[in-house]
Design an enzyme around this catalytic site. Structure first.
Site, PDB file in Angstrom:
ATOM      1  N   ALA A 167      -4.821  -1.867   2.390  1.00  0.00           N
ATOM      2  CA  ALA A 167      -6.129  -2.265   2.913  1.00  0.00           C
ATOM      3  C   ALA A 167      -7.199  -1.507   2.156  1.00  0.00           C
ATOM      4  O   ALA A 167      -6.926  -0.472   1.551  1.00  0.00           O
ATOM      5  CB  ALA A 167      -6.246  -1.933   4.404  1.00  0.00           C
TER       6      ALA A 167
ATOM      7  N   ALA B 223       1.727   3.170  -2.260  1.00  0.00           N
ATOM      8  CA  ALA B 223       1.333   4.266  -3.156  1.00  0.00           C
ATOM      9  C   ALA B 223       0.178   5.067  -2.564  1.00  0.00           C
ATOM     10  O   ALA B 223      -0.273   6.043  -3.156  1.00  0.00           O
ATOM     11  CB  ALA B 223       0.932   3.698  -4.516  1.00  0.00           C
TER      12      ALA B 223
ATOM     13  N   VAL C 141      -1.719  -7.958  -2.660  1.00  0.00           N
ATOM     14  CA  VAL C 141      -1.233  -8.788  -1.542  1.00  0.00           C
ATOM     15  C   VAL C 141      -1.974 -10.124  -1.452  1.00  0.00           C
ATOM     16  O   VAL C 141      -1.524 -11.026  -0.755  1.00  0.00           O
ATOM     17  CB  VAL C 141      -1.324  -8.079  -0.164  1.00  0.00           C
ATOM     18  CG1 VAL C 141      -0.388  -6.892  -0.084  1.00  0.00           C
ATOM     19  CG2 VAL C 141      -2.740  -7.664   0.163  1.00  0.00           C
TER      20      VAL C 141
ATOM     21  N   SER D 265      -6.040   0.534  13.642  1.00  0.00           N
ATOM     22  CA  SER D 265      -6.835   1.756  13.732  1.00  0.00           C
ATOM     23  C   SER D 265      -7.503   1.862  15.091  1.00  0.00           C
ATOM     24  O   SER D 265      -7.813   0.855  15.736  1.00  0.00           O
ATOM     25  CB  SER D 265      -7.909   1.723  12.646  1.00  0.00           C
ATOM     26  OG  SER D 265      -8.843   2.754  12.838  1.00  0.00           O
TER      27      SER D 265
ATOM     28  N   TYR E 146     -15.357  -2.790   8.600  1.00  0.00           N
ATOM     29  CA  TYR E 146     -13.971  -2.320   8.462  1.00  0.00           C
ATOM     30  C   TYR E 146     -13.224  -2.520   9.777  1.00  0.00           C
ATOM     31  O   TYR E 146     -12.096  -3.039   9.804  1.00  0.00           O
ATOM     32  CB  TYR E 146     -13.970  -0.847   8.051  1.00  0.00           C
ATOM     33  CG  TYR E 146     -12.609  -0.181   8.136  1.00  0.00           C
ATOM     34  CD1 TYR E 146     -11.566  -0.575   7.300  1.00  0.00           C
ATOM     35  CD2 TYR E 146     -12.372   0.839   9.067  1.00  0.00           C
ATOM     36  CE1 TYR E 146     -10.322   0.040   7.376  1.00  0.00           C
ATOM     37  CE2 TYR E 146     -11.132   1.463   9.149  1.00  0.00           C
ATOM     38  CZ  TYR E 146     -10.108   1.054   8.300  1.00  0.00           C
ATOM     39  OH  TYR E 146      -8.877   1.659   8.385  1.00  0.00           O
TER      40      TYR E 146
ATOM     41  N   ARG F 183     -11.729  14.129  19.389  1.00  0.00           N
ATOM     42  CA  ARG F 183     -10.878  13.249  18.590  1.00  0.00           C
ATOM     43  C   ARG F 183      -9.419  13.647  18.781  1.00  0.00           C
ATOM     44  O   ARG F 183      -9.117  14.737  19.245  1.00  0.00           O
ATOM     45  CB  ARG F 183     -11.205  13.369  17.087  1.00  0.00           C
ATOM     46  CG  ARG F 183     -12.589  12.911  16.677  1.00  0.00           C
ATOM     47  CD  ARG F 183     -12.748  11.399  16.763  1.00  0.00           C
ATOM     48  NE  ARG F 183     -14.028  10.953  16.229  1.00  0.00           N
ATOM     49  CZ  ARG F 183     -15.169  10.893  16.913  1.00  0.00           C
ATOM     50  NH1 ARG F 183     -15.205  11.251  18.198  1.00  0.00           N
ATOM     51  NH2 ARG F 183     -16.272  10.461  16.337  1.00  0.00           N
TER      52      ARG F 183
ATOM     53  N   GLY G 151       0.822  -1.218   0.000  1.00  0.00           N
ATOM     54  CA  GLY G 151       0.000   0.000   0.000  1.00  0.00           C
ATOM     55  C   GLY G 151       0.847   1.256   0.000  1.00  0.00           C
ATOM     56  O   GLY G 151       0.370   2.329   0.391  1.00  0.00           O
TER      57      GLY G 151
HETATM   58  N1  LIG Z   1      -6.437   7.223   6.788  1.00  0.00           N
HETATM   59  C1  LIG Z   1      -6.733   7.018   8.063  1.00  0.00           C
HETATM   60  O1  LIG Z   1      -7.236   7.928   8.769  1.00  0.00           O
HETATM   61  C2  LIG Z   1      -6.437   5.685   8.720  1.00  0.00           C
HETATM   62  C3  LIG Z   1      -6.774   5.531  10.073  1.00  0.00           C
HETATM   63  C4  LIG Z   1      -6.511   4.312  10.685  1.00  0.00           C
HETATM   64  C5  LIG Z   1      -5.904   3.288   9.965  1.00  0.00           C
HETATM   65  N2  LIG Z   1      -5.614   3.459   8.641  1.00  0.00           N
HETATM   66  C6  LIG Z   1      -4.971   2.338   7.938  1.00  0.00           C
HETATM   67  O2  LIG Z   1      -3.803   2.823   7.288  1.00  0.00           O
HETATM   68  C7  LIG Z   1      -3.534   2.070   6.107  1.00  0.00           C
HETATM   69  C8  LIG Z   1      -3.314   3.015   4.945  1.00  0.00           C
HETATM   70  O3  LIG Z   1      -4.495   3.781   4.746  1.00  0.00           O
HETATM   71  P1  LIG Z   1      -4.556   5.035   3.771  1.00  0.00           P
HETATM   72  O4  LIG Z   1      -5.411   6.060   4.421  1.00  0.00           O
HETATM   73  O5  LIG Z   1      -3.194   5.395   3.312  1.00  0.00           O
HETATM   74  O6  LIG Z   1      -5.402   4.403   2.566  1.00  0.00           O
HETATM   75  P2  LIG Z   1      -5.164   4.520   0.976  1.00  0.00           P
HETATM   76  O7  LIG Z   1      -6.392   3.970   0.343  1.00  0.00           O
HETATM   77  O8  LIG Z   1      -4.732   5.892   0.611  1.00  0.00           O
HETATM   78  O9  LIG Z   1      -3.947   3.542   0.731  1.00  0.00           O
HETATM   79  C9  LIG Z   1      -4.077   2.143   0.702  1.00  0.00           C
HETATM   80  C10 LIG Z   1      -3.217   1.650  -0.440  1.00  0.00           C
HETATM   81  O10 LIG Z   1      -3.260   0.225  -0.443  1.00  0.00           O
HETATM   82  C11 LIG Z   1      -3.463  -0.216  -1.778  1.00  0.00           C
HETATM   83  N3  LIG Z   1      -4.147  -1.513  -1.673  1.00  0.00           N
HETATM   84  C12 LIG Z   1      -5.405  -1.749  -1.206  1.00  0.00           C
HETATM   85  N4  LIG Z   1      -5.673  -3.058  -1.259  1.00  0.00           N
HETATM   86  C13 LIG Z   1      -4.557  -3.661  -1.754  1.00  0.00           C
HETATM   87  C14 LIG Z   1      -4.231  -5.002  -2.031  1.00  0.00           C
HETATM   88  N5  LIG Z   1      -5.110  -6.001  -1.813  1.00  0.00           N
HETATM   89  N6  LIG Z   1      -2.999  -5.291  -2.518  1.00  0.00           N
HETATM   90  C15 LIG Z   1      -2.103  -4.301  -2.741  1.00  0.00           C
HETATM   91  N7  LIG Z   1      -2.374  -2.992  -2.504  1.00  0.00           N
HETATM   92  C16 LIG Z   1      -3.582  -2.688  -2.022  1.00  0.00           C
HETATM   93  C17 LIG Z   1      -4.289   0.846  -2.457  1.00  0.00           C
HETATM   94  O11 LIG Z   1      -4.146   0.828  -3.866  1.00  0.00           O
HETATM   95  C18 LIG Z   1      -3.707   2.120  -1.823  1.00  0.00           C
HETATM   96  O12 LIG Z   1      -2.638   2.636  -2.586  1.00  0.00           O
HETATM   97  C19 LIG Z   1      -4.733   1.120   5.942  1.00  0.00           C
HETATM   98  O13 LIG Z   1      -4.355  -0.144   6.435  1.00  0.00           O
HETATM   99  C20 LIG Z   1      -5.801   1.739   6.821  1.00  0.00           C
HETATM  100  O14 LIG Z   1      -6.705   0.763   7.299  1.00  0.00           O
HETATM  101  C21 LIG Z   1      -5.867   4.632   7.994  1.00  0.00           C
END
Ligand SMILES: NC(=O)c1ccc[n+]([C@@H]2O[C@H](COP(=O)([O-])OP(=O)(O)OC[C@H]3O[C@@H](n4cnc5c(N)ncnc54)[C@H](O)[C@@H]3O)[C@@H](O)[C@H]2O)c1
Length: 375
Positions: free
Chosen positions: A99, A32, A78, A141, A200, A268, A30
């Site tokens: 994710a 990117a 993945v 999270s 989620y 928050r 992830g």
């Molecule tokens: N953004 C938030 O506020 C937040 C809060 C708590 C936890 N998270 C966790 O942080 C992580 C990153 O989140 P984010 O906000 O950067 O999301 P995002 O959607 O910007 O990034 C997720 C990246 O994972 C890639 N991806 C998704 N499924 C995939 C797969 N099966 N195989 C390969 N690549 C895959 C997507 O293409 C994307 O580039 C996640 O695990 C998310 O659950 C995010």
């Protein structure tokens, strides 16, 4: 960019990068994405060689991502064991960010959440076992807690049940105890009971459980980082999956007032994406110092409590936009208050946040967001 082709037709790496001064080769799944790219940037800055495995989900990426040319990019999923096996060649540690994120639109999203997050993590961990890669940081999270932590008038910790619709309709937003007394919100620590309240959240907790089980049965070392409300440049725009900071920011960009649910007093912990990235680097270091079969969860929050109303006001002020409108409306299932104690991360990993709320909101008010898909 790598050149071989995996079972799914994805490109896979031919030659792991290495540098003598590097702490090693880090695989960021992830990488990117919003948070993954911030992790990649800091990992490169800290001397890691970095490989990214990302499927570039079409509902996330409107176009090709901008990646640092030093990154070895693997376009793949993945859930594809052959691609993951190849992506793990030469890898010392994995930072698992990939994710399907957010709350989704409705229950029809459930299979995709479970497949992407649970099945995807299981495939990754099995491949790490085959490859003998024993260091993992997994993105978790605050949603694993459900509602935040509260104190009763008698000073006892209490986790309230979901709020009653009748109370919400009457504008009674704060949770109360069984006797109807108001509960006082407090910071939540990692040992609080876990109560994931949507699909989620369930998948984020399962990712933690799978990581624990992997560490136990393979002698691995895993840290789960429970991010609180992440915001910052590159955050996705106005989508059903975006966080509240992005929704307000997108409204302001359209010249509209941010619309704040309830009375705006929901508490928050807004934590900047660069601080999330530095927590990942600290956790990676930690995995390199632990005994086999180690798992530990860490909250990642800024340590300062703000309300959603305050966040909307700060963004509106900094963007020079219309003042927020507090609607009194509510969404069933929203938690009232949830704020982190990040003492464990500070004390055990020596981490501290570097971006204050004021500074971060000033930057975020005008920072570029990730292009909306189809927008
Ligand atoms: N953004 C938030 O506020 C937040 C809060 C708590 C936890 N998270 C966790 O942080 C992580 C990153 O989140 P984010 O906000 O950067 O999301 P995002 O959607 O910007 O990034 C997720 C990246 O994972 C890639 N991806 C998704 N499924 C995939 C797969 N099966 N195989 C390969 N690549 C895959 C997507 O293409 C994307 O580039 C996640 O695990 C998310 O659950 C995010």
């Amino acid at each position: 960019m790598s050149d071989a082709t995996g079972a799914s037709g994805a490109t896979i790496p031919s030659d792991p990068t290495s540098a003598s001064s590097s702490p090693g080769l880090l695989l960021v799944t992830g990488g990117a994405g919003f948070i993954g790219s911030a992790v990649v940037e800091q990992a490169l800055g800290r001397g890691w060689s970095v490989r990214v495995l990302d499927s570039l989900r079409p509902d996330v990426h409107g176009g090709p991502p901008t990646l640092d040319p030093r990154v070895d990019f693997v376009h793949g999923d993945v859930r594809d064991a052959a691609v993951v096996d190849a992506a793990l060649v030469g890898v010392d540690a994995v930072c698992h960010q990939a994710a399907k994120v957010g709350l989704g639109v409705d229950f029809q999203d459930a299979p995709d959440y479970v497949d992407s997050n649970e099945h995807g993590t299981a495939v990754l961990l099995a491949a790490m076992d085959r490859a003998g890669v024993d260091r993992l940081v997994v993105a978790s999270s605050m949603v694993v807690y459900g509602e935040g932590s509260y104190r009763t008038g008698a000073g006892e910790t209490e986790r309230p049940a979901p709020r009653r619709v009748a109370d919400l309709d009457a504008g009674v937003f704060d949770p109360r105890d069984a006797e109807g007394e108001l509960l006082e919100p407090q910071l939540i620590a990692e040992d609080a009971p876990l109560d994931p309240r949507n699909v989620y959240a369930i998948t984020k907790l399962t990712q933690e459980h799978l990581s624990t089980s992997w560490a136990r049965s393979t002698g691995g070392r895993a840290a789960a980082l429970r991010y609180h409300n992440v915001y910052g440049p590159g955050m996705p725009q106005n989508t059903p999956y975006a966080g509240v900071a992005s929704l307000f920011r997108s409204a302001l960009e359209r010249g509209e007032a941010p619309r704040v649910y309830e009375d705006g007093a929901q508490r928050r912990d807004f934590v900047h994406v660069r601080d999330i990235a530095s927590a990942n680097l600290a956790a990676l270091d930690w995995t390199g110092t632990q005994q086999p079969d180690s798992f530990r969860a860490f909250n990642v929050g800024s340590g300062t409590v703000h309300t959603i109303g305050e966040m909307a006001e700060a963004l509106a002020r900094e963007a020079g936009g219309p003042a927020p409108v507090v609607t009194g409306q509510y969404r069933a299932g929203d938690v009232r208050h949830v704020t982190a104690s990040s003492a464990r991360l500070r004390d055990e990993l020596g981490w501290s946040p570097g971006v204050s709320f004021e500074e971060g909101m000033r930057e975020f008010a005008t920072a570029p967001l990730r292009a909306a898909v189809g927008g």
